[in-house]
Design a protein around this motif. Sequence first.
Motif, short mmCIF file in Angstrom:
data_model
loop_
_atom_site.label_atom_id
_atom_site.label_comp_id
_atom_site.label_asym_id
_atom_site.label_seq_id
_atom_site.Cartn_x
_atom_site.Cartn_y
_atom_site.Cartn_z
N MET A 1 -7.16 2.87 7.10
CA MET A 1 -7.16 4.42 6.77
C MET A 1 -5.67 5.05 7.00
O MET A 1 -5.12 4.50 7.79
N LYS A 2 -5.67 5.86 6.21
CA LYS A 2 -4.46 6.66 6.11
C LYS A 2 -4.45 7.49 7.33
O LYS A 2 -5.71 8.27 7.70
N LYS A 3 -3.45 7.83 8.15
CA LYS A 3 -3.50 8.54 9.34
C LYS A 3 -2.94 10.10 8.84
O LYS A 3 -2.63 10.29 7.88
N ASN A 4 -3.52 11.02 9.84
CA ASN A 4 -3.50 12.41 9.75
C ASN A 4 -4.20 13.09 8.44
O ASN A 4 -3.82 13.95 8.13
N ILE A 5 -4.97 12.39 7.72
CA ILE A 5 -5.65 13.10 6.71
C ILE A 5 -7.17 13.19 6.88
O ILE A 5 -7.73 13.74 6.20
N HIS A 6 -7.84 12.60 7.69
CA HIS A 6 -9.22 12.80 7.99
C HIS A 6 -9.39 13.58 9.27
O HIS A 6 -8.74 13.93 10.10
#
Length: 81
Positions: free
Chosen positions: A1-6
Amino acid sequence: MKKNIHPDYHPVVFRDPGADYAFLSRSTITSDKTVEWTDGNTYPVVDVDVSSASHPFYTGRNRVLDAAGRVERFNQRYGRS
């Protein structure tokens, strides 16, 4: 998962005050209100209008509409056969 977008996914208590029912789940919803849960921890609480404890489908208090009887009454009343 990409960090800082959820969004932050955390434990939340959902409470149905009408049915005096609450359950602990995880959600991204936030609330300023808090409640102490049975495990001793404090969680944000969200009041909901309807839950499985108060919804007629789950409680068995729902009404079954007799569509065929209504059509027959309509036809009798207004002269259709």
